[in-house]
Design an enzyme around this catalytic site. Structure first.
Site, PDB file in Angstrom:
ATOM      1  N   ASP A   8       0.823  -1.277  -0.132  1.00 31.17           N
ATOM      2  CA  ASP A   8       0.019   0.000   0.001  1.00 31.17           C
ATOM      3  C   ASP A   8       1.009   1.279  -0.062  1.00 31.17           C
ATOM      4  O   ASP A   8       1.521   1.470   0.855  1.00 31.17           O
ATOM      5  CB  ASP A   8      -0.804   0.229   1.117  1.00 31.17           C
ATOM      6  CG  ASP A   8      -2.047  -1.138   1.427  1.00 31.17           C
ATOM      7  OD1 ASP A   8      -1.538  -2.083   0.888  1.00 31.17           O
ATOM      8  OD2 ASP A   8      -2.781  -0.903   1.766  1.00 31.17           O
ATOM      9  N   HIS A  68     -10.481   1.234   0.513  1.00 32.16           N
ATOM     10  CA  HIS A  68     -10.738   2.650   0.094  1.00 32.16           C
ATOM     11  C   HIS A  68     -10.738   2.914  -1.226  1.00 32.16           C
ATOM     12  O   HIS A  68     -10.708   4.185  -1.760  1.00 32.16           O
ATOM     13  CB  HIS A  68      -9.149   3.403   0.678  1.00 32.16           C
ATOM     14  CG  HIS A  68      -9.249   3.370   2.153  1.00 32.16           C
ATOM     15  ND1 HIS A  68     -10.133   3.774   3.087  1.00 32.16           N
ATOM     16  CD2 HIS A  68      -8.178   2.605   2.929  1.00 32.16           C
ATOM     17  CE1 HIS A  68      -9.814   3.535   4.372  1.00 32.16           C
ATOM     18  NE2 HIS A  68      -8.735   2.829   4.065  1.00 32.16           N
TER      19      HIS A  68
HETATM   20 FE   LIG Z   1      -4.136   0.410   2.726  1.00 35.15          FE
HETATM   21 FE   LIG Z   2      -7.089  -1.170   3.170  1.00 37.18          FE
END
Ligand SMILES: [Fe+2]
Ligand SMILES: [Fe+2]
Length: 259
Positions: A8, A68
């Protein structure tokens, strides 16, 4: 086939850190394909066409996401259009975007699949049944498969590793932003790690400025979160995939962003 998978990427600091680290990552690991989780690229939460393009310009070939992904409404149309940005396959079927993609890597075809955990995260369908459904869909279209399993709890992630062992080249966990120390090739030939970690500031709390995160925990009041920007690290893994579509090795990448 060597695949570099980046955990991420959080906000501008994460994007800038990856940009600075890319030459060294390329030289050291010689990846044939770079996959990155981009769910936190835009202001720390969500993804936009602009941040996705920034990653593509760095040489990222496929972007995965997670919970998200739908933060920025203006990205929905882009998610529908882009064949190289995917969202969890087990979300509502009518939601923007796609759950997997198949890309050429040299003379071979790699399927990249995104799945969401269903423990402490919202998913429309079980990731286990969904994994089976997607694998039967891509059978014949791909020589190897890599799964980004975006999930909260380690039990569900470890279970998914065993569920997929021997059927995919790699099952790589994302979402917690904290790298785990369990990277290994499972007996059936699937590279596994519970969580790859994040690419962002190690000075904060999973990407948020630490004083704000600590205050939120201390007061239990709503606090505006900003993206932390000091001490940026790259968290990733390099998976080497053999001709049979199984992993030969998985190596963790944990390096400070240069500069
Ligand atoms: Fe994340
Ligand atoms: Fe996440």
């Amino acid at each position: 086939m060597r695949i570099l998978f980046i955990g991420d990427i959080v906000g501008r600091p994460g994007r800038a850190g990856l940009a600075a680290a890319m030459p060294e990552l390329r030289e050291r690991h010689a990846p044939d394909l770079v996959i990155a989780n981009g769910e936190n690229t835009a202001g720390g939460l969500g993804i936009t066409e602009k941040t996705a393009r920034e990653l593509f310009d760095l040489g990222v070939g496929v972007i995965t996401t997670g919970n998200h992904v739908y933060r920025h409404r203006d990205a929905y149309d882009f998610l529908d259009r882009s064949e190289r940005v995917i969202r969890p396959a087990n979300y509502m079927a009518g939601n923007p975007g796609r759950g997997h993609t198949v890309v050429p890597v040299g003379d071979r075809r790699l399927a990249v699949v995104n799945l969401s955990g269903s423990v402490q995260l919202r998913a429309a369908r079980s990731p286990f049944a969904e994994a089976d459904a997607v694998l039967s869909k891509v059978r014949g279209d791909a020589d190897a498969v890599v799964v980004d399993f975006h999930a909260e709890v380690t039990s569900e992630k470890v279970a998914m590793g065993w569920h997929l062992d021997g059927r995919v080249a790699a099952c790589l966990g994302t979402h917690t932003h904290v790298p785990t120390a369990d990277a290994r090739v499972l007996p059936g030939g699937t590279a596994f790690i519970s969580d790859v970690g994040m690419t962002g500031s190690r000075a904060g709390v999973i990407g948020v400025r630490r004083e704000q995160a600590v205050q939120a925990f201390r007061t239990q009041m709503p606090i505006k979160f900003d993206t932390a920007d000091e001490d940026v690290w790259i968290n990733g893994v390099v998976v080497s995939v053999g001709d049979g579509g199984h992993a030969d090795s998985i190596e963790q990448v944990l390096m400070p962003a240069p500069g």
